[in-house]
Design an enzyme around this catalytic site. Sequence first.
Site, PDB file in Angstrom:
ATOM      1  N   ALA A  39       0.841  -1.207   0.000  1.00 40.50           N
ATOM      2  CA  ALA A  39       0.000   0.000   0.000  1.00 40.50           C
ATOM      3  C   ALA A  39       0.875   1.255   0.000  1.00 40.50           C
ATOM      4  O   ALA A  39       0.601   2.214  -0.726  1.00 40.50           O
ATOM      5  CB  ALA A  39      -0.916  -0.005   1.222  1.00 40.50           C
ATOM      6  N   SER A  86       1.119 -26.708   2.769  1.00 40.78           N
ATOM      7  CA  SER A  86       2.463 -26.940   3.303  1.00 40.78           C
ATOM      8  C   SER A  86       2.522 -28.395   3.772  1.00 40.78           C
ATOM      9  O   SER A  86       1.566 -29.145   3.590  1.00 40.78           O
ATOM     10  CB  SER A  86       2.762 -25.961   4.420  1.00 40.78           C
ATOM     11  OG  SER A  86       1.729 -25.984   5.345  1.00 40.78           O
ATOM     12  N   LEU A  87       3.626 -28.779   4.357  1.00 38.27           N
ATOM     13  CA  LEU A  87       3.797 -30.179   4.759  1.00 38.27           C
ATOM     14  C   LEU A  87       4.139 -30.278   6.237  1.00 38.27           C
ATOM     15  O   LEU A  87       4.887 -29.451   6.760  1.00 38.27           O
ATOM     16  CB  LEU A  87       4.937 -30.819   3.958  1.00 38.27           C
ATOM     17  CG  LEU A  87       4.697 -31.056   2.472  1.00 38.27           C
ATOM     18  CD1 LEU A  87       6.001 -31.371   1.764  1.00 38.27           C
ATOM     19  CD2 LEU A  87       3.702 -32.200   2.290  1.00 38.27           C
ATOM     20  N   LYS A 122      12.866 -33.408  -1.336  1.00 38.66           N
ATOM     21  CA  LYS A 122      12.246 -32.115  -1.054  1.00 38.66           C
ATOM     22  C   LYS A 122      13.196 -31.041  -1.568  1.00 38.66           C
ATOM     23  O   LYS A 122      14.270 -30.825  -1.007  1.00 38.66           O
ATOM     24  CB  LYS A 122      11.997 -31.952   0.445  1.00 38.66           C
ATOM     25  CG  LYS A 122      11.232 -30.696   0.776  1.00 38.66           C
ATOM     26  CD  LYS A 122      10.749 -30.737   2.210  1.00 38.66           C
ATOM     27  CE  LYS A 122       9.818 -29.596   2.588  1.00 38.66           C
ATOM     28  NZ  LYS A 122      10.245 -28.275   2.245  1.00 38.66           N
ATOM     29  N   GLU A 179       8.345 -27.026  -7.937  1.00 41.50           N
ATOM     30  CA  GLU A 179       9.343 -26.210  -7.257  1.00 41.50           C
ATOM     31  C   GLU A 179      10.283 -25.571  -8.277  1.00 41.50           C
ATOM     32  O   GLU A 179      10.829 -26.260  -9.140  1.00 41.50           O
ATOM     33  CB  GLU A 179      10.119 -27.140  -6.312  1.00 41.50           C
ATOM     34  CG  GLU A 179      10.695 -26.470  -5.115  1.00 41.50           C
ATOM     35  CD  GLU A 179       9.676 -26.123  -4.039  1.00 41.50           C
ATOM     36  OE1 GLU A 179       8.455 -26.371  -4.226  1.00 41.50           O
ATOM     37  OE2 GLU A 179      10.107 -25.580  -3.020  1.00 41.50           O
ATOM     38  N   LYS A 319      12.850 -34.424   7.226  1.00 37.12           N
ATOM     39  CA  LYS A 319      13.933 -33.459   7.060  1.00 37.12           C
ATOM     40  C   LYS A 319      15.282 -34.089   7.389  1.00 37.12           C
ATOM     41  O   LYS A 319      15.386 -34.930   8.285  1.00 37.12           O
ATOM     42  CB  LYS A 319      13.701 -32.266   7.991  1.00 37.12           C
ATOM     43  CG  LYS A 319      12.354 -31.598   7.820  1.00 37.12           C
ATOM     44  CD  LYS A 319      12.304 -30.669   6.650  1.00 37.12           C
ATOM     45  CE  LYS A 319      12.974 -29.371   7.018  1.00 37.12           C
ATOM     46  NZ  LYS A 319      12.775 -28.330   6.010  1.00 37.12           N
ATOM     47  N   CYS A 413      10.106  -9.706  37.418  1.00 32.73           N
ATOM     48  CA  CYS A 413       9.944  -9.375  36.009  1.00 32.73           C
ATOM     49  C   CYS A 413      10.929  -8.270  35.630  1.00 32.73           C
ATOM     50  O   CYS A 413      10.937  -7.213  36.270  1.00 32.73           O
ATOM     51  CB  CYS A 413       8.510  -8.922  35.749  1.00 32.73           C
ATOM     52  SG  CYS A 413       8.269  -8.291  34.085  1.00 32.73           S
ATOM     53  N   CYS A 431       5.507 -13.541  35.207  1.00 28.55           N
ATOM     54  CA  CYS A 431       5.393 -12.244  35.863  1.00 28.55           C
ATOM     55  C   CYS A 431       3.984 -12.146  36.442  1.00 28.55           C
ATOM     56  O   CYS A 431       3.011 -12.501  35.789  1.00 28.55           O
ATOM     57  CB  CYS A 431       5.617 -11.150  34.829  1.00 28.55           C
ATOM     58  SG  CYS A 431       4.997  -9.555  35.336  1.00 28.55           S
TER      59      CYS A 431
HETATM   60  S1  IVH Z   1       4.280 -31.668  -1.979  1.00 28.96           S
HETATM   61  C1  IVH Z   1       0.549 -31.475  -0.785  1.00 28.96           C
HETATM   62  N1  IVH Z   1       6.667 -32.392  -2.825  1.00 28.96           N
HETATM   63  O1  IVH Z   1       7.860 -27.911   0.254  1.00 28.96           O
HETATM   64  C2  IVH Z   1       1.811 -31.026  -0.344  1.00 28.96           C
HETATM   65  N2  IVH Z   1       6.419 -30.248  -1.843  1.00 28.96           N
HETATM   66  O2  IVH Z   1       7.153 -27.618   3.052  1.00 28.96           O
HETATM   67  C3  IVH Z   1       2.404 -29.908  -1.089  1.00 28.96           C
HETATM   68  N3  IVH Z   1       8.450 -28.913  -1.794  1.00 28.96           N
HETATM   69  O3  IVH Z   1       5.181 -25.761  -0.310  1.00 28.96           O
HETATM   70  C4  IVH Z   1       3.734 -30.060  -1.569  1.00 28.96           C
HETATM   71  N4  IVH Z   1       9.761 -30.387  -2.778  1.00 28.96           N
HETATM   72  O4  IVH Z   1       6.937 -25.900  -2.148  1.00 28.96           O
HETATM   73  C5  IVH Z   1       5.937 -31.437  -2.238  1.00 28.96           C
HETATM   74  N5  IVH Z   1       8.698 -33.109  -3.651  1.00 28.96           N
HETATM   75  C6  IVH Z   1       7.974 -32.175  -3.071  1.00 28.96           C
HETATM   76  C7  IVH Z   1       8.528 -30.935  -2.685  1.00 28.96           C
HETATM   77  C8  IVH Z   1       7.711 -30.003  -2.062  1.00 28.96           C
HETATM   78  C9  IVH Z   1       9.686 -29.175  -2.249  1.00 28.96           C
HETATM   79  C10 IVH Z   1       8.019 -27.682  -1.113  1.00 28.96           C
HETATM   80  C11 IVH Z   1       6.693 -27.146  -1.591  1.00 28.96           C
HETATM   81  C12 IVH Z   1       5.856 -26.985  -0.349  1.00 28.96           C
HETATM   82  C13 IVH Z   1       6.865 -27.053   0.741  1.00 28.96           C
HETATM   83  C14 IVH Z   1       6.250 -27.607   2.014  1.00 28.96           C
END
Ligand code: IVH
Length: 688
Positions: A39, A86-87, A122, A179, A319, A413, A431
Amino acid sequence: MTKAVADPIAAAEHARLIAAIRAHDRRYYEDDAPSVSDAEYDALVARAEALEKLFPALRDGSPTQAVGGAPAGRFAKVRHSRPLLSLEKAFTPEDVRGFVAEVKRFLRLAEDEPVAFYVEPKIDGLSLALRYQEGRLVLGATRGDGTVGETVTANVATIADIPQHLGGDVPAVLEVRGEVYMTKADFLALNRRQAEAGIAPFANPRNAAAGSLRQLDPAVTAARPLRFFVHGWGEVSTALPPTQGETMAWLGGLGLPLNPLSRCAADVDAVLALFAALETGRADLAYDIDGVVYKIDRLDWQERLGLRHKAPRWAIAHKFAAERAITRLEAIDIQVGRTGALTPVARLEPVGVGGVVVANATLHNEDEIARKDLRIGDLVVIQRAGDVIPQIVAVLADRRQGDPPRYVFPDHCPVCGAAALREEGEVVRRCTGGLTCDAQLVERLRHFVSRAAFDIEGLGEKQVRALWDWGLVHGPADIFTLAARDKTAAEPLRQRDGWGDLSAANLFQAIEARRRVPLARFLFALGIRHVGERNAQLVARHFGSFAALSEALLATPETRAAALAELQTVDGIGPIVVEALEQFFAEPHNRRTVADLAELLTIEDPEARATESPVAGKTVVFTGSLERFTRDEAKARAEALGAKVSGSVSKKTDLVVAGPGAGSKLAQAAALGVTVLSEDDWLALVGG
Ligand code: IVH
């Protein structure tokens, strides 16, 4: 009359605006680190354009003139047809086995039922959604907040891995997600070029990829070597094969790039073997990966598993072990949170760990410091795992010089000086200053305006603290009277340190934009202990409107007790949450705050999630040992269809779904004349 710049004052202002716009563009597009809100930026552009309208000669070379066909300003926003998710994360093999056990439990699979996975690296990049219509690429969009992203189609068109046209039997609509990344070699070469040109280098390949994709001029993106792997899909207008693996192979057949290391795995042992192989081979890969993603292969199971909040239940990111580094502990600071918790924070000699500089680490609580016998000046091992806050994992006590004093945790505190007490069985010292402690009040305000709460743009930590210090805002309601008070103020905000006409006007506008607020956000923003986003949603849905909630919770202790007793029957709401709500609403000050806010706001009723379904708005109780589905699955399904799931039968119950062995709840349903369904009846009702 000449059209030239007649007015030197306008020309000077225009020059200042252009310099500011250029600087913001650099921060936004090149550093990927904007320092003003959209904005604020738009207002600068609007002002420059207004001057150019009056003095067209100013247009010459102005950034308001189209760059590569796009209007000056940011990328257009686009709503994703389905959110980009996300995962959940796993860090150990036990976490992974736990994930599989949870999947089996949810789907009610037998212990020995085979569950196959699709396994892929990943990629440490940024997600991108691509939309193809009749096989032609029509849209490329960044993830954004998962729901709304930015249109980067022109830039995407420059990425060689991404086909403009798909081949073969293409569906009418196909959306894929994947990705975007940069290889390690390309990243190093790019940074060398940046250094030669005197431009700051990127911290890591991920930042370089993000900065390169979000370039206003596609020619710049084209000069940056970006790559792409597909890892999933969104809207698809054709029926899919039965598994993730087959669907991915189909996408590959249409010409989309798949990661060549992806594999199917027949069971969890095979999955873990693939993880070990990828972890060992990781350093030799051309690109960064930060873990391995496991997806349940069967798509019908994925469908049944559905979502938990923002991540699917059918996938998990395993991870790699965290990166570690050694540095020195320079000091321990104590922060006071909005609930009064005293949290120690380690101040460290800055050190690079996995591509970022770390200067702070969490110390959790006082026991942790004592257990580690941490002393100021010690060398410590820190680790960073993904986006988790860095932690101190070990102290190199044998490298300690002399015998520095043990750390004594404060019992008062550090902000308000009130006693800081630790209750029996609690690890946290709090506190006791309550509403007299500035730290707690300021933290509550910060929470109130934060992203998941009122989401007021331009009100960050610094601004909240300043408004507080100047006495302009004491509580949340003051935020919504700020603009009105400012009009008659002796020293208006725009004249204060760090503020100007534009930033003050923008803040008032941002506040105005949040006068309408969904009930769940409102509840979350209040910062009631144990009422996070999910619980706020459950409470909002239970009451159905602010009017109903205030009638129950703000009126008398009796109405409150009755309402809270009933709230406790909501599945997912436990006694701790109810107790926290009781404590909050029993406090007259809090009731006043809520009532004051309600005067100033329009609090929107929660949307029934699906209004079309036959169970929308109904209260359902599941009882007995269910055989056709698990309780979690049944609950998730019912909620997705707009029903409320309750744990006990009352006269408000609409349906009881009873499996074998249902006992007292069934009897109660009969006594109250509530409709009772078998599991099969239920499935027939909700469409299988
Ligand atoms: S599946 C349904 N597969 O990781 C789940 N994500 O931490 C959606 N990412 O936002 C993603 N490699 O950008 C999937 N082989 C992979 C991936 C992957 C990287 C990223 C993706 C997601 C993030 C989640």
